[in-house]
Design a protein around this motif. Sequence first.
Motif, short mmCIF file in Angstrom:
data_model
loop_
_atom_site.label_atom_id
_atom_site.label_comp_id
_atom_site.label_asym_id
_atom_site.label_seq_id
_atom_site.Cartn_x
_atom_site.Cartn_y
_atom_site.Cartn_z
N LEU A 82 0.85 -1.19 0.00
CA LEU A 82 0.00 0.00 0.00
C LEU A 82 0.88 1.24 0.00
O LEU A 82 1.87 1.29 0.74
N TYR A 104 -0.04 -4.11 -5.69
CA TYR A 104 0.46 -2.76 -5.40
C TYR A 104 -0.72 -1.81 -5.60
O TYR A 104 -1.16 -1.59 -6.72
N LEU A 105 -1.23 -1.27 -4.48
CA LEU A 105 -2.38 -0.38 -4.53
C LEU A 105 -2.06 0.95 -3.86
O LEU A 105 -1.31 0.99 -2.88
N LEU A 106 -2.64 2.02 -4.38
CA LEU A 106 -2.58 3.29 -3.68
C LEU A 106 -3.57 3.25 -2.52
O LEU A 106 -4.61 2.60 -2.57
N ARG A 109 -7.46 3.45 -2.41
CA ARG A 109 -8.28 2.32 -2.84
C ARG A 109 -8.86 1.55 -1.65
O ARG A 109 -9.84 0.83 -1.79
N GLN A 115 -13.64 -3.71 -2.88
CA GLN A 115 -12.58 -3.88 -3.86
C GLN A 115 -11.26 -4.23 -3.19
O GLN A 115 -10.49 -5.06 -3.68
N SER A 119 -9.03 -7.58 -3.69
CA SER A 119 -7.61 -7.56 -4.03
C SER A 119 -6.82 -8.48 -3.11
O SER A 119 -5.92 -9.21 -3.57
N ASP A 131 -2.53 -1.27 -9.14
CA ASP A 131 -3.31 -0.04 -9.23
C ASP A 131 -3.15 0.56 -10.63
O ASP A 131 -2.05 0.55 -11.20
N GLU A 133 -2.86 3.54 -11.54
CA GLU A 133 -1.85 4.60 -11.57
C GLU A 133 -0.44 4.01 -11.62
O GLU A 133 0.46 4.56 -12.26
N ARG A 236 -9.37 -1.55 -12.03
CA ARG A 236 -8.26 -2.30 -11.48
C ARG A 236 -7.63 -3.17 -12.56
O ARG A 236 -8.33 -3.79 -13.36
N GLU A 238 -5.96 -6.51 -13.21
CA GLU A 238 -5.87 -7.77 -12.49
C GLU A 238 -5.40 -8.88 -13.43
O GLU A 238 -5.88 -9.00 -14.54
#
Length: 241
Positions: A82, A104-106, A109, A115, A119, A131, A133, A236, A238
């Motif tokens: 994160l 890898y998420l911001l 999220r 969601q 993940s 993510d 981005e 997303r 995935e």
Amino acid sequence: MRVVVAEDAVLLRAGLVRLLTEAGHEVVADVDTAEDLLRAVEQHAPDFALVDVRLPPTFTDEGIRAAVLLRAQHPGIAVLVLSQYVEERYAAELIASRRDGLGYLLKDRVADVEQFLESVETVGAGGTVLDPEVVAQLLVRSRHRQDLELLSPREHEVLGLMAQGLSNASIAANLFLTESSVEKNIRSVFTKLGLAHEDGGNRRVRAVLRYLGYPDPGAAPPGAASPGARPTRPTRQEFRP
């Protein structure tokens, strides 16, 4: 799944632990430093690690460096990172090593609880969740590297000396060229990197930044909408093995 959570913000860490527990996972340890994360993994042998990119003491990249190390030393552990921002260097290293059991998420999220938990499940099952981005920025970085591959060996030499701050005259002296030849190579560099006169800004500085791997301040930011475009909700990315 048996989970270790590494997050320095107390309230966020407590919230993550509660979300994971209510979703049926067992949080075997929650820690606030990279060192404690590595110790917890050694002690509890979890299935899954949820890791904040920036951890004490410097709050720069300790968390994501620990994640890279976990992936190397404990290949059986799924890792979800994160981050407040995209840390391109280590994000690329994480993804390049292996994409199974990786996310890898911001952090924004996490607000979408459904969601976020999806993940977690996907990554825990061996899939990959990136993510949008992260994908956008890594694609931009990759495209910039491809641009540099268009340069000839001589153009690379000229651009390398430009990056050292040398003037055209000094570059000419170093490479035993005439100044006009140096200017011709520089014009070719600008053309191949897409740095036109009308773009504005200092093309020399922008070329050097591109050479050094930094974002181009004159380029549109990743994901920027074109004029008149309607905003869309990020989707997303995935992948399953």
